[in-house]
Write a protein that holds these residues in place. Sequence first.
Motif, short mmCIF file in Angstrom:
data_model
loop_
_atom_site.label_atom_id
_atom_site.label_comp_id
_atom_site.label_asym_id
_atom_site.label_seq_id
_atom_site.Cartn_x
_atom_site.Cartn_y
_atom_site.Cartn_z
N GLU A 284 -8.65 -4.76 2.63
CA GLU A 284 -7.32 -4.50 2.23
C GLU A 284 -7.14 -3.34 3.29
O GLU A 284 -5.91 -2.52 3.42
CB GLU A 284 -8.38 -3.34 0.84
CG GLU A 284 -9.44 -2.06 1.74
CD GLU A 284 -9.08 -0.93 2.23
OE1 GLU A 284 -7.72 -0.71 2.39
OE2 GLU A 284 -9.58 -0.14 3.05
N LYS B 254 0.69 -1.23 0.05
CA LYS B 254 0.01 -0.30 -0.15
C LYS B 254 1.02 0.98 -0.16
O LYS B 254 1.62 1.15 0.69
CB LYS B 254 -0.92 -0.34 0.75
CG LYS B 254 -2.25 1.60 1.68
CD LYS B 254 -2.86 1.29 2.48
CE LYS B 254 -3.89 -0.02 2.18
NZ LYS B 254 -5.29 0.17 3.38
N GLN C 166 -0.43 6.77 -0.61
CA GLN C 166 -1.69 7.53 -1.13
C GLN C 166 -3.06 7.07 -0.50
O GLN C 166 -3.93 6.73 -0.84
CB GLN C 166 -2.29 8.19 -2.56
CG GLN C 166 -1.78 9.46 -2.25
CD GLN C 166 0.11 9.13 -2.41
OE1 GLN C 166 0.36 8.03 -2.79
NE2 GLN C 166 1.19 10.32 -1.72
N GLY C 167 -2.56 5.58 -0.42
CA GLY C 167 -3.79 4.19 0.13
C GLY C 167 -3.79 2.73 -0.86
O GLY C 167 -4.77 2.18 -1.12
N LYS D 30 -0.85 -2.47 5.28
CA LYS D 30 -0.91 -1.31 5.81
C LYS D 30 0.19 -1.20 5.26
O LYS D 30 1.77 -1.77 4.67
CB LYS D 30 -0.44 -1.70 7.53
CG LYS D 30 -0.96 -1.87 8.95
CD LYS D 30 -1.94 -1.30 9.03
CE LYS D 30 -3.33 -1.95 9.84
NZ LYS D 30 -4.04 -0.62 9.64
N ALA D 31 0.30 1.21 5.21
CA ALA D 31 1.22 1.36 4.70
C ALA D 31 2.53 1.24 5.04
O ALA D 31 2.59 1.34 6.38
CB ALA D 31 0.59 3.03 3.73
#
Length: 354
Positions: free
Chosen positions: A126, A79, A82-83, A130-131
């Motif tokens: 989703e 991710k 920006q998601g 995790k970013a």
Amino acid sequence: METTSTLKITKRDNSKIADVDFNNLAFGSVFTDHMFSVEYVNGQWQQPEIVPYGPISMDPSAKVFHYGQAVFEGMKAFKDDQGDIFLFRPEDNWERINTSSARLAMPELPKEVFMEGLMELLKLDEAWIKAGDGNSLYIRPFHIATQPGVSASPSDRYKFMIILAPAQSYYSGEVSVVFAEKYSRAASGGVGYAKAAGNYAAQFYPTNLAKEEGYQQVIWTDANTHEYLEEAGTMNVFFRVGDKLLTAPTNDTILNGITRKSIIQLAEAAGITVEVRPVAVKEIVEAAQAGELKEIFGVGTAAVVVPFKSFAYKGEDHKLNAPENSYGVQFKKDLNDIQYNRTEDKYGWRVAVK
């Protein structure tokens, strides 16, 4: 319950994500809310479905338990800041699990079933992706024989599944390896090029012996002579001698690693000489003694790039001090930048999940 084309989706009532400590994840031990499943019966793949993650029921005589018809893949989803969610070369994984399946006399899975099931599963879970650098969602597709009966013959029933596990770093700390002198990962003419479950089970015992001696992994040598280096643990392996990069060619004993071939492309694009050829134990030992061996690193989906601090052979340890311009460090950054959508993808490897 809902459907997307032929895919049936049954959602979990309440997510378990709130109970997960994402700062302390043991690799491959925590799984998301849902899983993908499709059965092969009477010569045909049945309706695929996504259901809440949980145990599956199987007959004790299912052939996977007795004759080892089981293959798997390893993938990751990422991710960005920006998601947005991305996969890395997913069609390569689909092709490889079919190659593995064919070697074990198992039916191949249609591309549209694999890709739709994967995409819908990722969209459903989703929130588990995790970013941030180092964070990812590990994806484990697997394919097993489910026909009851202990006759020594291929199954006529199978189950293909995908499960998901949030992940951080696979290895931590420094890694020392030992060159195998007795045991081998795979033999010529066997199933070494397939991601067959039994390949990994056979590694556990010699790896445990290595750990008792203080090493974290084994670099496997060829079964015929033990004179040539093949893979490192569950990873492909690269050797940097001077400014050249060496790695063994893929064949019927060496896995066609997706990270491996990506790194070869990155190296060649950077003007680094890459020699894909048999790599002799003697050559690497002599390079280490002469101070010409700069780096050894393993590469794979779970770990990306793992530098080795030393290797041992015939009771002698050889220390490695990675140079400032470490190839392994640079390749890991280059791959991560593509995977996390931080840079242009010149190769078409990054696939958005929409």
